[in-house]
Design an enzyme around this catalytic site. Structure first.
Site, PDB file in Angstrom:
ATOM      1  CG  ASP A   1       0.537   0.375  -4.760  1.00 56.50           C
ATOM      2  OD1 ASP A   1       0.121   1.497  -4.430  1.00 56.50           O
ATOM      3  OD2 ASP A   1      -0.244  -0.583  -4.929  1.00 56.50           O
TER       4      ASP A   1
ATOM      5  CE  LYS B   1       0.215   2.277  -8.139  1.00 58.70           C
ATOM      6  NZ  LYS B   1       0.233   3.128  -6.943  1.00 58.70           N
TER       7      LYS B   1
HETATM    8  P1  NAP Z   1       1.187  -3.294   1.563  1.00 57.02           P
HETATM    9  O1  NAP Z   1       2.259  -2.803   2.461  1.00 57.02           O
HETATM   10  O2  NAP Z   1       1.471  -4.378   0.631  1.00 57.02           O
HETATM   11  O3  NAP Z   1      -0.057  -3.673   2.489  1.00 57.02           O
HETATM   12  C1  NAP Z   1      -1.303  -3.968   1.951  1.00 57.02           C
HETATM   13  C2  NAP Z   1      -2.219  -4.417   3.089  1.00 57.02           C
HETATM   14  O4  NAP Z   1      -3.538  -4.572   2.562  1.00 57.02           O
HETATM   15  C3  NAP Z   1      -1.841  -5.747   3.671  1.00 57.02           C
HETATM   16  O5  NAP Z   1      -2.232  -5.786   5.020  1.00 57.02           O
HETATM   17  C4  NAP Z   1      -2.637  -6.717   2.816  1.00 57.02           C
HETATM   18  O6  NAP Z   1      -2.885  -7.962   3.433  1.00 57.02           O
HETATM   19  C5  NAP Z   1      -3.918  -5.939   2.633  1.00 57.02           C
HETATM   20  N1  NAP Z   1      -4.563  -6.340   1.361  1.00 57.02           N
HETATM   21  C6  NAP Z   1      -4.020  -6.344   0.118  1.00 57.02           C
HETATM   22  N2  NAP Z   1      -4.883  -6.790  -0.778  1.00 57.02           N
HETATM   23  C7  NAP Z   1      -5.998  -7.072  -0.099  1.00 57.02           C
HETATM   24  C8  NAP Z   1      -7.259  -7.563  -0.474  1.00 57.02           C
HETATM   25  N3  NAP Z   1      -7.542  -7.891  -1.750  1.00 57.02           N
HETATM   26  N4  NAP Z   1      -8.190  -7.702   0.503  1.00 57.02           N
HETATM   27  C9  NAP Z   1      -7.893  -7.368   1.776  1.00 57.02           C
HETATM   28  N5  NAP Z   1      -6.724  -6.886   2.185  1.00 57.02           N
HETATM   29  C10 NAP Z   1      -5.791  -6.758   1.269  1.00 57.02           C
HETATM   30  O7  NAP Z   1       0.605  -2.094   0.672  1.00 57.02           O
HETATM   31  P2  NAP Z   1       0.484  -0.551   1.050  1.00 57.02           P
HETATM   32  O8  NAP Z   1       1.637   0.159   0.460  1.00 57.02           O
HETATM   33  O9  NAP Z   1       0.191  -0.383   2.499  1.00 57.02           O
HETATM   34  O10 NAP Z   1      -0.793  -0.131   0.192  1.00 57.02           O
HETATM   35  C11 NAP Z   1      -2.121  -0.185   0.705  1.00 57.02           C
HETATM   36  C12 NAP Z   1      -3.026   0.706  -0.121  1.00 57.02           C
HETATM   37  O11 NAP Z   1      -2.554   2.057  -0.093  1.00 57.02           O
HETATM   38  C13 NAP Z   1      -3.122   0.367  -1.623  1.00 57.02           C
HETATM   39  O12 NAP Z   1      -4.416   0.700  -2.094  1.00 57.02           O
HETATM   40  C14 NAP Z   1      -2.106   1.302  -2.243  1.00 57.02           C
HETATM   41  O13 NAP Z   1      -2.364   1.523  -3.620  1.00 57.02           O
HETATM   42  C15 NAP Z   1      -2.342   2.546  -1.412  1.00 57.02           C
HETATM   43  N6  NAP Z   1      -1.261   3.535  -1.421  1.00 57.02           N
HETATM   44  C16 NAP Z   1      -0.016   3.182  -1.017  1.00 57.02           C
HETATM   45  C17 NAP Z   1       0.982   4.147  -0.998  1.00 57.02           C
HETATM   46  C18 NAP Z   1       2.358   3.857  -0.465  1.00 57.02           C
HETATM   47  O14 NAP Z   1       3.131   4.789  -0.337  1.00 57.02           O
HETATM   48  N7  NAP Z   1       2.690   2.639  -0.108  1.00 57.02           N
HETATM   49  C19 NAP Z   1       0.706   5.450  -1.430  1.00 57.02           C
HETATM   50  C20 NAP Z   1      -0.588   5.785  -1.818  1.00 57.02           C
HETATM   51  C21 NAP Z   1      -1.561   4.806  -1.813  1.00 57.02           C
HETATM   52  P3  NAP Z   1      -2.010  -9.257   3.025  1.00 57.02           P
HETATM   53  O15 NAP Z   1      -0.705  -9.081   3.700  1.00 57.02           O
HETATM   54  O16 NAP Z   1      -2.800 -10.398   3.548  1.00 57.02           O
HETATM   55  O17 NAP Z   1      -1.927  -9.266   1.530  1.00 57.02           O
END
Ligand code: NAP
Length: 464
Positions: free
Chosen positions: A184, A144
């Site tokens: 991520d 990561k």
């Molecule tokens: P993303 O597109 O950047 O979206 C993150 C979302 O969560 C946004 O709506 C953001 O709001 C919100 N957020 C972030 N930090 C926050 C906080 N401290 N409190 C409340 N809301 C928060 O990211 P993503 O790829 O969807 O990832 C979301 C989660 O899934 C993470 O835990 C990541 O590690 C996990 N994940 C992602 C993937 C992938 O393929 N992308 C794979 C496995 C796991 P704002 O816009 O206001 O910041």
């Protein structure tokens, strides 16, 4: 008795088995060696506790120091990322890459750009990634990375300059057969594009397989964008099916409105669910008619605006300040898809009181250990992140395979493979939970199923 965080703690002073003493010892060492890294401790504790039955059955893992070695990253790189903002001011962020375990394949795991990023967050994510990647059945190790850079409010040019500076250091440590980063939080197709461009420029060749989550024009895979959200829903669908339930006609709450949340909403809606709430870090929207996903996609994917803007187009919907209030919205299925520790014990109790039947973790470690206890003790169907959100990295591995073949599968082909992978992860987790005496506990099942393959590879490769 259901094996949960609290009852393990309570039993600690009674008759400790050798396996339990071993696990406690390793955990104490982790805390001592990595002080003030609470997220990393939490992730390690969750996994180590569920491995006790494995060490009871297979003492050879203890004798070969598998745990001592698996909790220690093979390598951790920390670097300076200087860049110049639009006002000509020099800015400095910190970059990280933890290459945690390469027993079953090249390091693989996303990059996170968020101001909260520090060594603890990167290590918790990298540690979890080892087991998640193993669960996918694909040959990928755990890693990561990321930076405390905040993309919010930055211009496109600033994002590009930052990404180029970040890659100018990171490129030394990655490669298609060494370490393959992806996106991520805060790292989507735009950021991957800039990172890939800089890598290509420095290395002087077109090594498509060095990054995944690429745009379709230059080596990306169809269905990668949808994979984590769709995969979470596929996993939960299997879990619901086992109890005669389904998404059809159910009310769903999804936290977040980023990549994972949007595609979890899309698939849940396709399966006949009504998704009534989603959020961002400022607050949440509640739409009793069901979320209009096109509006959310426009706001978040195209215009990069706040979720509060939703109510301008849908005045009958409500916007509430504060993202944690979303768990007060009654639902049958909750899909936390935002960030770590977004459901604490109190939120879990509210969800249970409001009649939730299933939880599917789209985000990484969104439930605290105490919240997981609440769900397990109340016999709520619980799909842990490691298993439920593995679809993203699984399709990343499929992207790597397509890059190696110089070939591209259709959306339907990748989607079918994703569904099959998620079904297999579900079945393997159920099987491991049963075999090791904790039927229906998918936390234990997923951790054990993910661990065994890595542990066996580490045994075969010797003390390294
Ligand atoms: P993303 O597109 O950047 O979206 C993150 C979302 O969560 C946004 O709506 C953001 O709001 C919100 N957020 C972030 N930090 C926050 C906080 N401290 N409190 C409340 N809301 C928060 O990211 P993503 O790829 O969807 O990832 C979301 C989660 O899934 C993470 O835990 C990541 O590690 C996990 N994940 C992602 C993937 C992938 O393929 N992308 C794979 C496995 C796991 P704002 O816009 O206001 O910041």
């Amino acid at each position: 008795m259901v094996m949960t965080y609290k009852n393990i703690e309570q039993n600690e002073n009674k008759n400790l088995t050798r396996a339990r003493m071993y696990v406690n010892h390793v955990f104490e060492t982790v805390k001592r060696r990595n002080p003030n890294e609470s997220e990393f401790h939490q992730a390690v504790k969750e996994i180590l506790d569920s491995l006790v039955p494995v060490f009871e059955k297979h003492p050879q893992y203890m004798e070969n120091g598998i745990l001592e070695r698996i909790v220690e990253p093979e390598r951790m790189i920390i670097f300076r990322v200087p860049w110049v903002d639009d006002q000509g001011k020099v800015r400095v962020n910190r970059g990280f890459r933890v290459q945690f375990n390469s027993a079953i394949g090249p390091y693989k795991g996303g990059l996170r750009f968020h101001p909260s990023v520090n060594a603890s967050i990167i290590k918790f994510l990298g540690f979890e990634q080892i087991f998640k990647n193993s669960l996918t059945g694909q040959p990928i190790g755990g890693a990561k990375g990321g930076s405390d850079f905040d993309p919010k409010g930055k211009s496109d040019q600033e994002i590009m300059r930052f990404a180029q500076s970040f890659m100018t250091e990171l490129y030394k440590y990655i490669g298609p057969d060494t370490d393959v980063p992806a996106g991520d939080i805060g790292v989507g197709t735009r950021e991957i594009g800039y990172l890939f461009g800089q890598y290509k420029r420095i290395r002087g060749g077109f090594e498509a397989g060095v990054l995944t989550g690429k745009g379709l024009e230059y080596g990306g895979s169809l269905t990668r964008k949808e994979a984590t959200g769709y995969g979470t829903v596929y996993f939960v669908e299997e879990m619901l099916k086992s109890k005669g339930l389904s998404f059809e006609g159910s009310t769903v709450v999804v936290s977040g409105s980023g990549n994972v949340a949007i595609y979890a909403i899309e698939k849940a809606q396709q399966l006949g669910a009504k998704v009534v709430a989603c959020s961002d870090s400022d607050g949440y929207i509640y739409d009793p008619n069901g979320i209009d996903l096109e509006t959310v996609k426009k706001l978040k994917e195209v215009e990069r605006k706040r979720i509060s803007e939703y109510v301008k187009e849908h005045p009958h919907a409500e916007y509430h300040e504060g993202c944690s209030g979303i768990w007060n919205v009654p639902c049958d299925i909750a899909l936390p898809c935002a960030t770590q520790n977004e459901i604490n014990e109190e939120a879990a109790l509210i969800l249970v009181k409001n009649g939730v039947k299933a939880i599917g973790e789209g985000a990484n470690m969104p439930s605290t250990l105490e919240a997981i206890d609440v769900f397990l003790n109340n016999k709520i169907l619980f799909a842990p992140a490691k298993a439920a959100n593995a679809g993203g990295v699984a399709v990343s591995a499929l992207e790597m395979a397509q890059n190696s073949m110089r070939y591209a599968w259709s959306f339907e082909e990748v989607d079918a493979k994703l569904k099959e992978i998620m079904t297999n992860i579900y079945k393997n987790s159920v099987k491991a939970a049963e075999e090791y005496g904790h039927p229906d506990n998918l936390v234990v099942g997923a951790n054990i199923a993910g661990f065994l393959k890595v542990a066996n590879a580490m045994m075969a490769e010797g003390i390294i």
